[in-house]
Design a protein around this motif. Sequence first.
Motif, mmCIF file in Angstrom:
data_model
loop_
_atom_site.group_PDB
_atom_site.id
_atom_site.type_symbol
_atom_site.label_atom_id
_atom_site.label_comp_id
_atom_site.label_asym_id
_atom_site.label_seq_id
_atom_site.Cartn_x
_atom_site.Cartn_y
_atom_site.Cartn_z
ATOM 1 N N ALA A 153 30.830 8.251 -132.836
ATOM 2 C CA ALA A 153 30.669 9.680 -133.100
ATOM 3 C C ALA A 153 31.049 10.006 -134.538
ATOM 4 C CB ALA A 153 31.518 10.495 -132.130
ATOM 5 N N LEU A 154 30.384 11.011 -135.088
ATOM 6 C CA LEU A 154 30.700 11.487 -136.427
ATOM 7 C C LEU A 154 31.825 12.520 -136.344
ATOM 8 C CD1 LEU A 154 27.094 11.868 -137.878
ATOM 9 C CD2 LEU A 154 28.566 9.853 -137.790
ATOM 10 N N LYS A 155 32.556 12.653 -137.427
ATOM 11 C CA LYS A 155 33.702 13.569 -137.455
ATOM 12 C C LYS A 155 33.260 14.860 -138.132
ATOM 13 C CE LYS A 155 36.836 9.637 -137.436
ATOM 14 N NZ LYS A 155 37.793 8.798 -138.188
ATOM 15 N N THR A 156 33.045 15.870 -137.317
ATOM 16 C CA THR A 156 32.498 17.129 -137.794
ATOM 17 C C THR A 156 33.575 18.172 -138.060
ATOM 18 O OG1 THR A 156 32.136 17.763 -135.487
ATOM 19 C CG2 THR A 156 30.276 16.780 -136.671
ATOM 20 N N GLU A 157 34.794 17.886 -137.680
ATOM 21 C CA GLU A 157 35.901 18.817 -137.911
ATOM 22 C C GLU A 157 37.182 18.006 -138.010
ATOM 23 O OE1 GLU A 157 37.955 22.752 -135.758
ATOM 24 O OE2 GLU A 157 36.210 21.764 -134.855
ATOM 25 N N ARG A 158 37.989 18.300 -139.020
ATOM 26 C CA ARG A 158 39.291 17.642 -139.176
ATOM 27 C C ARG A 158 40.367 18.711 -139.355
ATOM 28 N NH1 ARG A 158 39.931 12.188 -140.379
ATOM 29 N NH2 ARG A 158 38.100 10.976 -141.007
ATOM 30 N N THR A 280 23.515 18.313 -138.020
ATOM 31 C CA THR A 280 22.219 18.575 -137.397
ATOM 32 C C THR A 280 21.146 17.679 -137.996
ATOM 33 O OG1 THR A 280 22.818 20.866 -136.921
ATOM 34 C CG2 THR A 280 20.467 20.341 -136.993
ATOM 35 N N ARG A 281 21.203 17.519 -139.306
ATOM 36 C CA ARG A 281 20.233 16.652 -139.990
ATOM 37 C C ARG A 281 20.391 15.200 -139.548
ATOM 38 N NH1 ARG A 281 17.531 17.633 -144.893
ATOM 39 N NH2 ARG A 281 18.815 19.489 -145.237
ATOM 40 N N ALA A 282 21.642 14.719 -139.496
ATOM 41 C CA ALA A 282 21.885 13.338 -139.095
ATOM 42 C C ALA A 282 21.447 13.086 -137.658
ATOM 43 C CB ALA A 282 23.359 13.002 -139.268
ATOM 44 N N ALA A 283 21.717 14.044 -136.772
ATOM 45 C CA ALA A 283 21.332 13.885 -135.369
ATOM 46 C C ALA A 283 19.810 13.833 -135.231
ATOM 47 C CB ALA A 283 21.910 15.032 -134.549
ATOM 48 N N ARG A 284 19.103 14.664 -135.983
ATOM 49 C CA ARG A 284 17.643 14.640 -135.937
ATOM 50 C C ARG A 284 17.096 13.318 -136.448
ATOM 51 N NH1 ARG A 284 14.524 15.058 -139.889
ATOM 52 N NH2 ARG A 284 15.955 16.225 -141.232
ATOM 53 N N PRO A 293 21.605 9.168 -129.046
ATOM 54 C CA PRO A 293 22.051 10.460 -129.574
ATOM 55 C C PRO A 293 23.383 10.333 -130.309
ATOM 56 C CG PRO A 293 21.292 10.681 -127.309
ATOM 57 C CD PRO A 293 21.334 9.216 -127.601
ATOM 58 N N VAL A 294 23.498 11.061 -131.415
ATOM 59 C CA VAL A 294 24.710 11.043 -132.220
ATOM 60 C C VAL A 294 25.618 12.189 -131.772
ATOM 61 C CG1 VAL A 294 25.652 11.310 -134.548
ATOM 62 C CG2 VAL A 294 23.569 9.987 -134.188
ATOM 63 N N ALA A 295 26.873 11.880 -131.504
ATOM 64 C CA ALA A 295 27.845 12.903 -131.124
ATOM 65 C C ALA A 295 28.667 13.313 -132.329
ATOM 66 C CB ALA A 295 28.762 12.369 -130.023
ATOM 67 N N GLY A 296 29.182 14.534 -132.290
ATOM 68 C CA GLY A 296 30.108 15.019 -133.303
ATOM 69 C C GLY A 296 31.393 15.463 -132.632
ATOM 70 N N VAL A 339 24.131 -2.671 -138.881
ATOM 71 C CA VAL A 339 22.784 -2.461 -139.411
ATOM 72 C C VAL A 339 22.196 -1.127 -138.960
ATOM 73 C CG1 VAL A 339 20.409 -3.316 -139.362
ATOM 74 C CG2 VAL A 339 22.295 -4.899 -139.818
ATOM 75 N N PRO A 340 22.295 -0.751 -137.666
ATOM 76 C CA PRO A 340 21.814 0.587 -137.297
ATOM 77 C C PRO A 340 22.501 1.704 -138.081
ATOM 78 C CG PRO A 340 22.147 -0.735 -135.336
ATOM 79 C CD PRO A 340 22.706 -1.520 -136.478
ATOM 80 N N ARG A 341 23.794 1.529 -138.365
ATOM 81 C CA ARG A 341 24.501 2.541 -139.137
ATOM 82 C C ARG A 341 23.927 2.611 -140.555
ATOM 83 N NH1 ARG A 341 27.456 6.268 -136.476
ATOM 84 N NH2 ARG A 341 29.508 6.645 -137.366
ATOM 85 N N ALA A 342 23.667 1.442 -141.144
ATOM 86 C CA ALA A 342 23.099 1.413 -142.491
ATOM 87 C C ALA A 342 21.717 2.061 -142.530
ATOM 88 C CB ALA A 342 23.027 -0.027 -142.987
ATOM 89 N N VAL A 343 20.924 1.850 -141.498
ATOM 90 C CA VAL A 343 19.590 2.445 -141.433
ATOM 91 C C VAL A 343 19.687 3.970 -141.366
ATOM 92 C CG1 VAL A 343 17.500 2.644 -140.029
ATOM 93 C CG2 VAL A 343 18.533 0.399 -140.419
ATOM 94 N N LEU A 344 20.585 4.469 -140.505
ATOM 95 C CA LEU A 344 20.781 5.916 -140.390
ATOM 96 C C LEU A 344 21.266 6.511 -141.708
ATOM 97 C CD1 LEU A 344 21.062 8.572 -138.810
ATOM 98 C CD2 LEU A 344 23.326 7.787 -138.072
ATOM 99 N N LEU A 345 22.233 5.868 -142.319
ATOM 100 C CA LEU A 345 22.779 6.362 -143.582
ATOM 101 C C LEU A 345 21.726 6.360 -144.682
ATOM 102 C CD1 LEU A 345 26.256 4.624 -143.491
ATOM 103 C CD2 LEU A 345 25.870 7.078 -143.579
ATOM 104 N N SER A 346 20.916 5.328 -144.737
ATOM 105 C CA SER A 346 19.881 5.246 -145.763
ATOM 106 C C SER A 346 18.890 6.392 -145.625
ATOM 107 C CB SER A 346 19.146 3.908 -145.673
ATOM 108 O OG SER A 346 20.011 2.833 -145.989
ATOM 109 N N ALA A 347 18.473 6.648 -144.395
ATOM 110 C CA ALA A 347 17.515 7.729 -144.166
ATOM 111 C C ALA A 347 18.132 9.083 -144.491
ATOM 112 C CB ALA A 347 17.027 7.687 -142.719
ATOM 113 N N LEU A 348 19.394 9.278 -144.109
ATOM 114 C CA LEU A 348 20.080 10.532 -144.401
ATOM 115 C C LEU A 348 20.230 10.725 -145.906
ATOM 116 C CD1 LEU A 348 21.675 13.047 -143.531
ATOM 117 C CD2 LEU A 348 23.700 11.570 -143.299
ATOM 118 N N LEU A 349 20.608 9.666 -146.596
ATOM 119 C CA LEU A 349 20.795 9.763 -148.038
ATOM 120 C C LEU A 349 19.483 10.074 -148.741
ATOM 121 C CD1 LEU A 349 22.635 9.519 -150.479
ATOM 122 C CD2 LEU A 349 22.310 7.036 -150.407
#
Length: 368
Positions: A153-158, A280-284, A293-296, A339-349
């Motif tokens: 899960a991504l950290k959407t609030e700290r 929202t962008r990362a989840a899409r 599905p990506v959780a926050g 690798v899946p994380r790198a793919v997601l990050l690359s697309a988001l970036l």
Amino acid sequence: MPDLLADTEEMVRCESPSTDPAALARSVDVVARVGTRRLGVEPERLGIHLRWRLGDGPHRVLLLGHHDTVWPLGSLATHPYTVDGGVMRGPGCFDMKAGLALAFRIAAGRSGVTLLVTGDEELGSPGSRALVEEEARAADAALVLEASAPGGALKTERKGVSVYDVEVTGRAAHAGLEPERGHNATVELAHQVLAIEALADPVLGTTVTPTLMSAGTARNTVSAKGSVAVDVRVRTAAEQERVDAGMRALRPVLYGTRVDVVGGANRPPLAASASAALFTRAARIASELGHPPVAGVAVGGGSDGNLTAGVGTPTLDGLGAVGGGAHADDEHVLVDELVPRAVLLSALLDELLAVSTKPASTAGSPRP
């Protein structure tokens, strides 16, 4: 995958406790070498911090990480780097050297990115805070490659973080011959600890926790000195201010004692509003890639993402390795998730580099 594993191993095998300047100097050399190998350019060396500015023109996305760890020198002897059964282990692999390997991988070949790697995050960023905030103010978005929350899960609030030391002064006396001549700092400290704990508000998620405590010099002496460290975690700036006022208002209970409070806010809260659009962008994007599905989630721990959000920059945190056990004996990274994380990050970036994300109304807004 081989590159991600090799880069992470090289950095993990160079121990980097935050409190050891010599170890950090060795680590910053290793991280610079690994990053240069992947990015093709040397970083700017800013003491124990490193900064890469990639490409020409405005640098619109800030990638943020740190190379210091909580693990003391010698930890590799008891917690060696291993990859077994799809699980990577080793001090600092999850928090957050695998995240650095991911950052180097996704930043390579892209223009408009600033990659900042600091060396004092685990201490609360005392020497790098201004640098982090400066880079965040210049960016449209900040992506923090800290370790993920459970399940990736991504950290959407700290929560925001405040730290205090409460120091009590009394007067020493012989505990057997004339204890009445003393003013007992230990007893005063006990009163203060109860008053400090009462500042918490569980309903609002505010924790006020006395932690390290010491008092006295000998068993048969009324103590003249005592102190307690206090850790505060809050969801809102208003709560951070309320607790600060309460800490400043502490007064001695016993005659002849004095109470001094030092410290204050260390990191502002990372509010959900700061991460909402990026999440929202990362989840899409994850859905479009066919990923689960990506959780926050909201978390209590602080990071440099608190600082980037605090100056008004949209921030998404927890984008690093998937695993668990940060700061603990079972620290680990799930290798198949790299690798899946790198793919997601690359697309988001890539998407962020193509479209601005910072609303004009927040650009350059001051940290609360």
